[in-house]
Design an enzyme around this catalytic site. Structure first.
Site, short mmCIF file in Angstrom:
data_model
loop_
_atom_site.label_atom_id
_atom_site.label_comp_id
_atom_site.label_asym_id
_atom_site.label_seq_id
_atom_site.Cartn_x
_atom_site.Cartn_y
_atom_site.Cartn_z
N HIS A 67 0.97 -1.27 0.15
CA HIS A 67 0.14 -0.09 0.02
C HIS A 67 0.96 1.10 -0.16
O HIS A 67 1.89 1.35 0.93
CB HIS A 67 -0.83 -0.01 1.25
CG HIS A 67 -2.13 -0.77 1.43
ND1 HIS A 67 -3.23 -0.76 1.60
CD2 HIS A 67 -2.48 -1.81 0.33
CE1 HIS A 67 -4.21 -1.57 1.27
NE2 HIS A 67 -3.63 -2.20 0.64
N TYR B 157 -9.42 5.17 7.78
CA TYR B 157 -9.82 5.60 9.24
C TYR B 157 -10.79 6.71 9.44
O TYR B 157 -10.52 7.85 8.85
CB TYR B 157 -8.48 5.91 9.67
CG TYR B 157 -7.33 5.17 10.09
CD1 TYR B 157 -6.50 4.68 8.88
CD2 TYR B 157 -6.99 4.71 11.28
CE1 TYR B 157 -5.24 3.84 9.10
CE2 TYR B 157 -5.97 3.67 11.31
CZ TYR B 157 -5.06 3.23 10.32
OH TYR B 157 -4.29 2.37 10.66
N PRO C 74 -4.02 0.21 19.06
CA PRO C 74 -3.93 -0.47 17.55
C PRO C 74 -3.99 0.84 16.55
O PRO C 74 -3.72 0.61 15.44
CB PRO C 74 -4.86 -1.42 17.34
CG PRO C 74 -6.04 -1.24 18.19
CD PRO C 74 -5.25 -0.30 19.61
N LYS D 185 1.23 -0.01 15.20
CA LYS D 185 2.65 -0.18 15.80
C LYS D 185 3.06 -1.35 16.30
O LYS D 185 4.24 -1.67 16.73
CB LYS D 185 2.92 1.28 16.39
CG LYS D 185 3.21 2.47 15.38
CD LYS D 185 4.20 2.34 14.63
CE LYS D 185 4.16 3.41 13.42
NZ LYS D 185 4.59 2.93 12.33
N TYR E 81 3.69 6.80 10.31
CA TYR E 81 2.99 5.51 9.94
C TYR E 81 4.09 4.66 9.36
O TYR E 81 3.84 3.26 9.58
CB TYR E 81 1.92 5.84 8.97
CG TYR E 81 0.82 4.84 9.03
CD1 TYR E 81 -0.24 5.07 9.76
CD2 TYR E 81 0.91 4.13 7.93
CE1 TYR E 81 -1.29 3.97 9.75
CE2 TYR E 81 -0.14 2.80 7.93
CZ TYR E 81 -1.27 3.06 8.91
OH TYR E 81 -2.18 2.08 8.87
#
Ligand code: APR
Ligand code: PHB
Length: 383
Positions: A68, A194, A285, A289, A377
């Site tokens: 991704h 998200y 979560p 990580k 990220y």
């Protein structure tokens, strides 16, 4: 080496040591079947992928994992793409379930014929001796070792075997949890979504071209029995829905509720016992990580052990915790920040809500702010 716990941390450490020619015994209190079917997260940072590949256990991951280049943030009914790779040095993330990583590592360990014992009990850890005793298949065993790796998760025995007063704990609990499902349906979006929503946070993720992974913010003590599949889908549709798009539904294969917590222990070591992964720290979560931190810990630990044997000096082992904690705290901050920005605050806290929306607008309009999210990220080495 004695390694307590056959999660991703313990199994990866065992493999890294094997490659370096260092003997280890891995002890796990659950069955192989249980460990191989525990559903966990599935976002691998590039450095996690590189580590597993270099360790020779990345073949299936590199074949089946899905690369991704971005994620989407949704709020006020609109989606905004964060182009992770563009913003973070060309780095990508790989979608491949932690469960699959664990299966690959176990298969490799078993093929190598090296000791990995499931369903052990009465594990006792003596950090100073150092020694680990346990029961397995009806008899008691003793491992006299040079070093013990505590890779036994948050509820393990290693951290509690360190005497009172040595460790300092830092933690935060959140007033919500995640209700997660694994569904047999093609993911409705190419990238993770998200979503900030007035009914609560939701996340659209995936495991494969045929499997979707979805989450809903809920109470930490939410009773899963109160959530028949239809209710879950209706809630996901409400929170993830945007104009001109619907979420495809399918059979729910698995569902469960997990609480959320931030936790760090300092230092991550005592005498000859070294804690790695969830045994030393927990992240909520939202930043994806947990697994990546565990993998980064064991890389540092393996390198420290190799250097300790090679040099005969204690310095590499003594530096372990310090070498981990800056990265750990960066991930703690990022996970707390993502969590705080995206979850519905307790009823009536309108101030918090306004702050969240302002922050979401900022990271989706300012390239500098988006870069901060992207670097964290994908797990760039920032510290
Ligand atoms: N003796 C032996 N094994 C034990 C004991 C014990 N007393 N207590 C716990 N274990 C085992 C657990 O059954 C588990 O298999 O230790 C293992 C710890 O594995 P994980 O919980 O997966 O932790 P870790 O390897 O650090 O991986 C971190 O897992 O929890 C997720 O979100 C987290 O993704 C992160 C990753
Ligand atoms: C998952 O796919 O399980 C997942 C993805 C992203 C997260 C957490 C979990 O932030």
């Amino acid at each position: 080496m004695a390694i307590v716990g056959a999660g991703p941390a313990g199994l990866t450490l065992a493999r890294l040591l094997e490659v370096a020619g260092i003997e280890s015994v891995v002890l796990e209190d659950r069955s192989r079947d249980y460990v191989e079917h525990r559903i966990r997260a599935g976002v691998l940072e590039q450095r996690t992928v590189d580590l597993l590949t270099e360790a020779g256990v990345g073949e299936r991951m590199n074949r089946e994992g899905i690369v991704h280049h971005g994620i989407e943030l949704q709020f006020d009914g609109e989606r905004h793409r964060i182009p992770l790779s563009e913003l973070a040095d060309g780095r990508t993330i790989l979608i491949y379930g932690q469960t699959e990583v664990v299966k690959d590592l176990i298969a490799e360990r078993i093929a190598s014929g090296l000791p990995l014992h499931f369903e052990v009990s009465s594990v006792v850890v003596e950090p100073t001796t150092p020694r680990v005793t346990f029961r397995h298949e009806g008899s008691t065993h003793e491992v006299d070792c040079d070093v013990i790796a505590g890779c036994d998760g948050f509820h393990g025995v290693c951290r509690p075997s360190i005497p009172d007063g040595v460790l300092q704990e830092f933690s935060r609990d959140y007033p919500f949890g995640w209700l997660g499902i694994l569904a047999q349906v093609a993911p409705s979006n190419d990238e993770l979504v998200y979503a900030h929503h007035e009914r609560g946070f939701a996340l659209l993720s995936l495991r494969s071209p045929e499997l979707s992974r979805l989450y809903l913010q809920c109470r930490p003590d939410e009773d899963i029995e109160e959530w028949p599949d239809e209710r879950i889908w209706a809630e996901l549709q409400a929170r993830l829905g945007v104009e001109g798009w619907t979420l495809a539904e399918g059979p729910v294969l698995e569902k469960g509720v997990t609480g959320m917590r931030s936790y760090v222990v300092e230092p991550m070591q005592y005498e000859r016992l070294f804690l790695a992964g969830d045994a030393a720290h927990i992240v909520p979560p939202t930043g994806a990580k947990g697994l990546n931190l565990a993998m980064a810990d064991v890389r540092v630990l393996a390198d420290s052990i190799v250097e300790w044997y090679r040099s005969g000096s204690d310095a590499p082992l003594e530096a372990y915790s310090e070498n981990c904690l800056r990265r750990v705290w960066r991930a703690e901050h990022f996970s707390w920040w993502m969590t705080s920005m995206l979850h519905r605050p307790p009823e009536g806290d309108e101030f918090e809500l306004k702050l969240q929306l302002s922050q979401l607008r900022y990271v989706t309009t300012s390239e500098a702010a988006a870069r901060g999210l992207a670097e964290n990220y994908v797990g760039l080495e920032l510290v």
